[in-house]
Structures are given as structure tokens and as C-alpha cells.
Design an enzyme around this catalytic site. Structure first.
Site, PDB file in Angstrom:
ATOM      1  N   ASP A  10       0.869  -1.161   0.000  1.00 45.91           N
ATOM      2  CA  ASP A  10       0.000   0.000   0.000  1.00 45.91           C
ATOM      3  C   ASP A  10       0.919   1.228   0.000  1.00 45.91           C
ATOM      4  OD1 ASP A  10      -2.336   1.598   0.274  1.00 45.91           O
ATOM      5  OD2 ASP A  10      -2.013   1.697   2.438  1.00 45.91           O
ATOM      6  N   LEU A  11       0.368   2.395  -0.259  1.00 48.89           N
ATOM      7  CA  LEU A  11       1.199   3.598  -0.338  1.00 48.89           C
ATOM      8  C   LEU A  11       1.095   4.463   0.915  1.00 48.89           C
ATOM      9  CD1 LEU A  11       3.043   5.424  -2.074  1.00 48.89           C
ATOM     10  CD2 LEU A  11       0.953   6.508  -2.955  1.00 48.89           C
ATOM     11  N   ASP A  12      -0.067   5.070   1.108  1.00 46.04           N
ATOM     12  CA  ASP A  12      -0.246   6.009   2.215  1.00 46.04           C
ATOM     13  C   ASP A  12      -0.146   5.304   3.558  1.00 46.04           C
ATOM     14  OD1 ASP A  12      -0.711   7.902   0.276  1.00 46.04           O
ATOM     15  OD2 ASP A  12      -2.886   7.821   0.430  1.00 46.04           O
ATOM     16  N   THR A  18       1.600  10.238   3.778  1.00 47.45           N
ATOM     17  CA  THR A  18       0.797  11.285   3.149  1.00 47.45           C
ATOM     18  C   THR A  18      -0.533  11.482   3.866  1.00 47.45           C
ATOM     19  OG1 THR A  18       0.024   9.625   1.588  1.00 47.45           O
ATOM     20  CG2 THR A  18       1.789  11.048   0.845  1.00 47.45           C
ATOM     21  N   LYS A  46      -8.922   5.949   6.294  1.00 45.45           N
ATOM     22  CA  LYS A  46      -7.779   5.131   5.884  1.00 45.45           C
ATOM     23  C   LYS A  46      -8.216   3.985   4.980  1.00 45.45           C
ATOM     24  CE  LYS A  46      -4.037   5.657   9.225  1.00 45.45           C
ATOM     25  NZ  LYS A  46      -3.186   4.916  10.191  1.00 45.45           N
ATOM     26  N   GLY A  47      -7.584   3.890   3.819  1.00 46.08           N
ATOM     27  CA  GLY A  47      -7.817   2.757   2.929  1.00 46.08           C
ATOM     28  C   GLY A  47      -9.093   2.841   2.118  1.00 46.08           C
ATOM     29  N   ARG A  50     -11.648   8.223  -2.348  1.00 43.45           N
ATOM     30  CA  ARG A  50     -11.883   9.652  -2.171  1.00 43.45           C
ATOM     31  C   ARG A  50     -13.382   9.952  -2.067  1.00 43.45           C
ATOM     32  NH1 ARG A  50      -9.495  13.027  -6.901  1.00 43.45           N
ATOM     33  NH2 ARG A  50      -7.694  11.734  -6.359  1.00 43.45           N
ATOM     34  N   SER A 115      -2.745   0.505  -4.231  1.00 39.91           N
ATOM     35  CA  SER A 115      -3.185   1.662  -3.450  1.00 39.91           C
ATOM     36  C   SER A 115      -4.473   2.253  -3.995  1.00 39.91           C
ATOM     37  CB  SER A 115      -2.086   2.731  -3.465  1.00 39.91           C
ATOM     38  OG  SER A 115      -2.543   3.948  -2.935  1.00 39.91           O
ATOM     39  N   ALA A 116      -5.259   2.840  -3.091  1.00 41.71           N
ATOM     40  CA  ALA A 116      -6.478   3.540  -3.497  1.00 41.71           C
ATOM     41  C   ALA A 116      -6.163   4.927  -4.046  1.00 41.71           C
ATOM     42  CB  ALA A 116      -7.429   3.659  -2.309  1.00 41.71           C
ATOM     43  N   SER A 117      -4.936   5.395  -3.823  1.00 51.81           N
ATOM     44  CA  SER A 117      -4.556   6.745  -4.252  1.00 51.81           C
ATOM     45  C   SER A 117      -4.541   6.882  -5.766  1.00 51.81           C
ATOM     46  CB  SER A 117      -3.167   7.095  -3.708  1.00 51.81           C
ATOM     47  OG  SER A 117      -2.719   8.319  -4.248  1.00 51.81           O
ATOM     48  N   ASN A 119      -3.010   9.393  -7.004  1.00 53.09           N
ATOM     49  CA  ASN A 119      -1.782  10.168  -7.199  1.00 53.09           C
ATOM     50  C   ASN A 119      -0.538   9.330  -6.905  1.00 53.09           C
ATOM     51  OD1 ASN A 119      -3.135  12.840  -7.638  1.00 53.09           O
ATOM     52  ND2 ASN A 119      -3.870  12.425  -5.571  1.00 53.09           N
ATOM     53  N   LYS A 146     -11.143  -1.019  -0.963  1.00 49.49           N
ATOM     54  CA  LYS A 146     -10.882  -1.981   0.105  1.00 49.49           C
ATOM     55  C   LYS A 146     -11.974  -1.814   1.166  1.00 49.49           C
ATOM     56  CE  LYS A 146      -5.984  -1.025  -0.677  1.00 49.49           C
ATOM     57  NZ  LYS A 146      -4.800  -0.337  -0.131  1.00 49.49           N
ATOM     58  N   GLU A 170       0.192  -3.437   4.667  1.00 49.62           N
ATOM     59  CA  GLU A 170      -0.933  -2.506   4.802  1.00 49.62           C
ATOM     60  C   GLU A 170      -0.949  -1.835   6.174  1.00 49.62           C
ATOM     61  OE1 GLU A 170      -3.551  -0.930   3.991  1.00 49.62           O
ATOM     62  OE2 GLU A 170      -4.007  -1.514   1.926  1.00 49.62           O
ATOM     63  N   ASP A 171      -1.517  -0.624   6.232  1.00 49.86           N
ATOM     64  CA  ASP A 171      -1.640   0.061   7.517  1.00 49.86           C
ATOM     65  C   ASP A 171      -3.090   0.264   7.938  1.00 49.86           C
ATOM     66  OD1 ASP A 171      -2.242   2.102   5.594  1.00 49.86           O
ATOM     67  OD2 ASP A 171      -1.794   3.615   7.120  1.00 49.86           O
TER      68      ASP A 171
END
Length: 221
Positions: A10-12, A18, A46-47, A50, A115-117, A119, A146, A170-171
């Protein structure tokens, strides 16, 4: 012969922090709407996508809105968020992450972003780690947020690795649940109480050594 495993990140909150920038951008929207939005509330986002994040904030403030207004606020939020990312560089990578990415790459194991991002790619470019990833699956590639496993299943498919031979970092609890639904090995990064459904949990990547990565590759975990 070394077993090939897919390492999906995952990213964020996993690679870069971020979340603080998302919070600032969402808080701007919430303040304009007269909604009290706190760091605790931000944990609910989280996760998730948007669109769903905006709905959660509106629900917190009991605010009803037209789709036209929602679209306008989503654009404003993303513009504010992107402004926060302008000066991002390698220093934004969370502790221990780069060493693990380098090791996985060095031993020839495939790496993907899940990731869900929307960006994700510019963030990886700004932090100088885009080249570590053999596949990128982000919010532009998926329709289901997710805990739906879509993002991880697409990532594994892109790497040509079965879900059972895939490992997810994952976080968020939604991300851990998505990994578990996919029959992937779930590794939680963060709070043990929050991420209790993960197979393994580490406070951060400084607690993950290369020996653990070797164990994940060589054993059925």
C-alpha cells in the site's frame, strides 16, 4: 530453486506518510462546510476511496449535498492535496522502507503497488522509488474500494503470481481485510490493536529484517 512471491505495498501510511496531507486537505473542505473534522475522524478514511471519504465527512456533519457540489469538493480536495505534494522528496519515505525495497529487488522478487490513491505514480516519482515497482495498481485502475480485494488481485495478476504466493503490506484494517479475503499473507504496519486481523504486525519497517523477508519467500506462510 527460489520461490517467486509477489510483494504488494500500500502507499499512504506504508511507504510514505501522506495521511497528514490528506487530513489537511479534507479539513479545509470540512471547515468550509462547518464540519468539525479531527485526526480521530481522519482514521475513518484510511484505505477508502476519495468519494467514500467525502461521504463519511458529510455524514459526520449531517450535511446533505447534490452530486454537483460533491464533485466540486472532490476536485478542490485533490487540488489542495496536490499542492502539499509539490516539495515531496526521498525524505518523505517512512523509516526502513527503502532498505526492504532494495533487498526485495536485489534478490529478484517482484514488487507491486496496490493503493487507493489516484496520485500514486507522481508520489513514487517524487520520492525516487518508482523504479522499484514492477507493477502499479492505483485508484485509477479499480472500481471497488478496500476491503474489496480487487486492487490486490489485479496487482498479483500483473506480476503473474497467484494470490496464495502474494504478500501485502498494509496500515489499514480495510486493507488487511482485503488481503485476507484474497488469501494473501497480510502484514500490518502500525498499531497492533487496530490491525489485529493481520497475520503479522510490525510497528514500522525498521522492525522488519531481511531474514523475515527470506522466511516469507522460502516457506508457506
Amino acid at each position: 530453486m527460489t520461490t517467486k512471491k509477489a510483494f504488494i505495498f500500500d502507499l499512504d501510511g506504508v511507504i510514505v506518510d501522506t495521511a497528514k496531507y490528506h487530513f489537511l486537505a479534507w479539513k479545509k473542505i470540512a471547515d468550509r462546510l462547518g464540519i468539525n473534522f479531527t485526526h480521530e475522524h481522519n482514521e475513518l478514511l484510511k484505505g477508502v476511496s476519495r468519494i467514500r471519504s467525502l461521504d463519511i465527512i458529510l455524514e459526520l456533519g449531517k450535511v446533505e449535498a447534490s452530486q454537483e457540489d460533491k464533485n466540486k469538493w472532490l476536485i478542490q480536495k485533490n487540488e489542495d492535496y496536490l499542492l502539499c505534494l509539490v516539495d515531496m522528496n526521498e525524505s518523505e519515505i517512512l523509516p526502513g522502507v527503502l532498505a526492504i525495497l532494495k533487498y526485495i529487488k536485489q534478490i529478484g522478487q517482484p514488487i507491486a503497488l496496490g493503493s487507493a490513491s489516484k496520485n500514486a505514480r507522481p508520489i513514487l516519482e517524487k520520492t525516487g522509488i518508482l523504479s522499484y515497482f514492477d507493477a502499479i495498481v492505483d485508484g485509477n485502475d479499480v472500481t471497488n474500494a478496500k476491503p474489496d480485494p480487487e486492487v490486490f488481485l489485479i496487482a498479483a495478476k500483473k506480476l503473474n503470481i497467484s494470490p496464495e504466493n502474494s504478500i501485502v503490506f498494509e496500515d489499514s484494517i480495510a486493507g488487511i481485510q482485503a488481503a485476507n479475503i484474497s488469501k494473501m499473507v497480510s502484514i500490518g504496519i502500525g498499531d497492533e490493536k487496530t490491525l489485529h486481523e493481520a497475520k503479522y504486525i510490525f510497528e514500522d519497517f525498521t522492525h522488519i529484517g531481511t531474514h523475515f523477508i527470506d522466511i516469507l519467500i522460502q516457506k508457506r506462510v
